[in-house]
Design a protein around this motif. Structure first.
Motif, PDB file in Angstrom:
ATOM      1  N   PHE A 115       8.285  91.861  75.192  1.00  0.00           N
ATOM      2  CA  PHE A 115       7.627  91.361  76.414  1.00  0.00           C
ATOM      3  C   PHE A 115       7.547  89.839  76.309  1.00  0.00           C
ATOM      4  N   ASN A 116       8.096  89.164  77.311  1.00  0.00           N
ATOM      5  CA  ASN A 116       8.101  87.701  77.306  1.00  0.00           C
ATOM      6  C   ASN A 116       7.360  87.142  78.510  1.00  0.00           C
ATOM      7  N   ILE A 117       6.343  86.351  78.240  1.00  0.00           N
ATOM      8  CA  ILE A 117       5.829  85.472  79.278  1.00  0.00           C
ATOM      9  C   ILE A 117       6.645  84.204  79.099  1.00  0.00           C
ATOM     10  N   ALA A 118       7.590  84.000  80.013  1.00  0.00           N
ATOM     11  CA  ALA A 118       8.617  82.961  79.828  1.00  0.00           C
ATOM     12  C   ALA A 118       8.334  81.785  80.755  1.00  0.00           C
ATOM     13  N   ASN A 119       9.147  80.744  80.641  1.00  0.00           N
ATOM     14  CA  ASN A 119       9.060  79.673  81.641  1.00  0.00           C
ATOM     15  C   ASN A 119      10.263  79.787  82.570  1.00  0.00           C
ATOM     16  N   PHE A 120      10.105  79.268  83.822  1.00  0.00           N
ATOM     17  CA  PHE A 120      11.161  79.502  84.811  1.00  0.00           C
ATOM     18  C   PHE A 120      12.412  78.674  84.552  1.00  0.00           C
ATOM     19  N   VAL A 121      12.354  77.705  83.637  1.00  0.00           N
ATOM     20  CA  VAL A 121      13.533  76.887  83.324  1.00  0.00           C
ATOM     21  C   VAL A 121      14.544  77.714  82.513  1.00  0.00           C
ATOM     22  N   THR A 122      14.059  78.441  81.539  1.00  0.00           N
ATOM     23  CA  THR A 122      14.961  79.045  80.550  1.00  0.00           C
ATOM     24  C   THR A 122      14.875  80.565  80.499  1.00  0.00           C
ATOM     25  N   VAL A 123      14.247  81.145  81.505  1.00  0.00           N
ATOM     26  CA  VAL A 123      13.963  82.585  81.432  1.00  0.00           C
ATOM     27  C   VAL A 123      15.226  83.433  81.229  1.00  0.00           C
ATOM     28  N   ASP A 158      18.185  82.511  79.892  1.00  0.00           N
ATOM     29  CA  ASP A 158      18.712  82.302  78.534  1.00  0.00           C
ATOM     30  C   ASP A 158      17.931  83.129  77.516  1.00  0.00           C
ATOM     31  N   VAL A 159      16.614  83.148  77.693  1.00  0.00           N
ATOM     32  CA  VAL A 159      15.777  83.896  76.736  1.00  0.00           C
ATOM     33  C   VAL A 159      16.073  85.388  76.850  1.00  0.00           C
ATOM     34  N   ALA A 160      16.144  85.899  78.071  1.00  0.00           N
ATOM     35  CA  ALA A 160      16.439  87.335  78.242  1.00  0.00           C
ATOM     36  C   ALA A 160      17.792  87.664  77.625  1.00  0.00           C
ATOM     37  N   ASN A 161      18.792  86.817  77.877  1.00  0.00           N
ATOM     38  CA  ASN A 161      20.129  87.091  77.342  1.00  0.00           C
ATOM     39  C   ASN A 161      20.168  86.973  75.822  1.00  0.00           C
ATOM     40  N   ALA A 162      19.456  86.015  75.272  1.00  0.00           N
ATOM     41  CA  ALA A 162      19.450  85.845  73.811  1.00  0.00           C
ATOM     42  C   ALA A 162      18.782  87.046  73.126  1.00  0.00           C
ATOM     43  N   VAL A 163      17.674  87.492  73.681  1.00  0.00           N
ATOM     44  CA  VAL A 163      16.971  88.658  73.103  1.00  0.00           C
ATOM     45  C   VAL A 163      17.871  89.896  73.196  1.00  0.00           C
ATOM     46  N   ASN A 164      18.521  90.015  74.333  1.00  0.00           N
ATOM     47  CA  ASN A 164      19.444  91.141  74.536  1.00  0.00           C
ATOM     48  C   ASN A 164      20.621  91.059  73.565  1.00  0.00           C
ATOM     49  N   ALA A 165      21.191  89.864  73.434  1.00  0.00           N
ATOM     50  CA  ALA A 165      22.385  89.700  72.597  1.00  0.00           C
ATOM     51  C   ALA A 165      22.084  89.992  71.128  1.00  0.00           C
ATOM     52  N   ILE A 166      20.921  89.629  70.662  1.00  0.00           N
ATOM     53  CA  ILE A 166      20.631  89.827  69.234  1.00  0.00           C
ATOM     54  C   ILE A 166      20.374  91.301  68.921  1.00  0.00           C
ATOM     55  N   GLY A 167      20.049  92.076  69.975  1.00  0.00           N
ATOM     56  CA  GLY A 167      19.893  93.519  69.748  1.00  0.00           C
ATOM     57  C   GLY A 167      18.544  94.094  70.112  1.00  0.00           C
ATOM     58  N   ALA A 168      17.724  93.307  70.826  1.00  0.00           N
ATOM     59  CA  ALA A 168      16.455  93.837  71.326  1.00  0.00           C
ATOM     60  C   ALA A 168      16.545  93.975  72.849  1.00  0.00           C
ATOM     61  N   SER A 169      15.450  94.422  73.460  1.00  0.00           N
ATOM     62  CA  SER A 169      15.464  94.708  74.892  1.00  0.00           C
ATOM     63  C   SER A 169      14.368  93.887  75.579  1.00  0.00           C
ATOM     64  N   PRO A 170      14.777  92.820  76.302  1.00  0.00           N
ATOM     65  CA  PRO A 170      13.762  91.925  76.867  1.00  0.00           C
ATOM     66  C   PRO A 170      13.153  92.468  78.153  1.00  0.00           C
ATOM     67  N   ILE A 171      11.877  92.186  78.356  1.00  0.00           N
ATOM     68  CA  ILE A 171      11.281  92.382  79.684  1.00  0.00           C
ATOM     69  C   ILE A 171      10.368  91.193  79.964  1.00  0.00           C
ATOM     70  N   MET A 172      10.543  90.619  81.149  1.00  0.00           N
ATOM     71  CA  MET A 172       9.735  89.487  81.580  1.00  0.00           C
ATOM     72  C   MET A 172       8.744  90.003  82.628  1.00  0.00           C
ATOM     73  N   SER A 173       7.560  89.422  82.649  1.00  0.00           N
ATOM     74  CA  SER A 173       6.597  89.822  83.678  1.00  0.00           C
ATOM     75  C   SER A 173       5.594  88.706  83.895  1.00  0.00           C
ATOM     76  N   ASN A 174       5.177  88.553  85.172  1.00  0.00           N
ATOM     77  CA  ASN A 174       4.138  87.576  85.522  1.00  0.00           C
ATOM     78  C   ASN A 174       2.954  88.251  86.188  1.00  0.00           C
ATOM     79  N   GLU A 175       2.933  89.569  86.248  1.00  0.00           N
ATOM     80  CA  GLU A 175       1.958  90.282  87.069  1.00  0.00           C
ATOM     81  C   GLU A 175       0.894  90.959  86.209  1.00  0.00           C
ATOM     82  N   ILE A 176      -0.327  90.554  86.439  1.00  0.00           N
ATOM     83  CA  ILE A 176      -1.451  91.055  85.646  1.00  0.00           C
ATOM     84  C   ILE A 176      -1.641  92.569  85.817  1.00  0.00           C
TER      85      ILE A 176
END
Ligand SMILES: Nc1ncnc2c1ncn2[C@@H]1O[C@H](COP(=O)(O)OP(=O)(O)OP(=O)(O)O)[C@@H](O)[C@H]1O
Ligand SMILES: Cc1ncsc1CCO
Ligand SMILES: [Mg+2]
Length: 262
Positions: free
Chosen positions: A17-25, A27-45
């Motif tokens: 689970f990533n609370i990411a920034n909108f500049v690099t979101v 890249d972060v999702a792809n990097a996490v995916n590429a290394i072998g994990a499963s990214p999920i981003m969320s901004n909703e409480i």
């Protein structure tokens, strides 16, 4: 260094689970995916509890902070404590923006964070050392990086990674250094954000944050070094693309051949 954690990560494919920034979101999702994990981003409480429960670990990146996001971060960090999920914190620009320093410092006191990953300007600021940070960049300074990293780790009772040409890692007692990498990382905005979330992924496969920090930094730095070794004419745009390829295909054996750490 437990290089077998890379295979373990790929076999388990943990949700991060990533609370990411909108500049690099992306890249972060792809990097996490590429290394072998499963990214999920969320901004909703409203979905925070569900996502913390399904995730193995959480990244909190304050790169594009808003008041609403601070409320979200507090909720997510509280849930992470409740469900025993490690938090990895990226203190983007706390060395340059006093407001961010105050928010980050309070969050780091109020919630247990497993790992803080920042550049030396950010880590020095958190540790209350003098350093001339420059925006999101490390800037310049003359302090002892080992001391700054260890003292910041002691202040917040966690593991700290001060990234840069050498990544310095400390849990307040132990110190490790990763010498791999490439100067091209600096030309790609978001290298640090990718590293932070890759380190988060490794906290899902080891209970030792100091180990997760070292293996995450080593794998990421070596992937970038291999790009440049095998494509010596790579430019700053194509470096980012190749980096994803190498994060996906790099093997423990490739890393073992070039690993340079102490
Ligand atoms: N000169 C260098 N030589 C080798 N590796 C480097 C160099 N500079 C940075 N790196 C690597 O780049 C990655 C990102 O670290 P950096 O300290 O640049 O993060 P950052 O400042 O937070 O980046 P960003 O704000 O762009 O996300 C790390 O893996 C680090 O090892
Ligand atoms: C450029 C930039 N500005 C806020 S966050 C970010 C990306 C690096 O973290
Ligand atoms: Mg950064």
């Amino acid at each position: 260094m437990q290089l077998e954690l890379l295979d373990k990560l790929r076999a388990q494919n943990p949700v991060i689970f990533n609370i990411a920034n909108f500049v690099t979101v992306q890249d972060v999702a792809n990097a996490v995916n590429a290394i072998g994990a499963s990214p999920i981003m969320s901004n909703e409480i409203a979905e925070a509890e569900e996502i913390v429960r399904l995730a193995s670990a959480v990244t909190v990146n304050i790169g594009c902070l808003t008041k609403q996001q601070i409320i979200h971060i507090k909720k997510v960090e509280d849930l992470a404590r409740q469900y025993n999920k490690p938090i990895v914190f990226d203190p983007v620009a706390v060395g340059a923006v006093e407001y961010r320093y105050k928010i980050a410092d309070k969050l780091l006191w109020d919630f247990h964070t497993s790992i803080i990953r920042g550049n030396i300007g950010e880590i020095a600021a958190l540790g209350d050392f003098n350093w001339n940070s420059k925006g999101i960049d490390a800037g310049s300074g003359s302090g002892d990086i080992d001391e700054i990293t260890a003292k910041t780790a002691q202040k917040y009772h966690c593991t700290v990674i001060a990234s840069g040409p050498t990544d310095t890692i400390s849990d307040g007692k132990r110190i490790a250094h990763i010498h791999n990498g490439s100067p091209l990382f600096k030309t790609h905005v978001g290298s640090g954000d990718m590293l932070t979330s890759i380190v988060t992924a490794f906290t899902a496969v080891t209970d030792d944050p100091f180990e997760a920090a070292q293996i995450g930094a080593l794998v990421f730095s070596c992937a970038g070094q291999l790009v440049v070794q095998e494509h010596p004419n790579v430019g700053l745009g194509t470096f980012g693309m190749y980096l994803m390829d190498y994060l996906y295909k790099v093997k423990a054996a490739d890393i073992e051949q070039i690993a340079d750490f102490d």
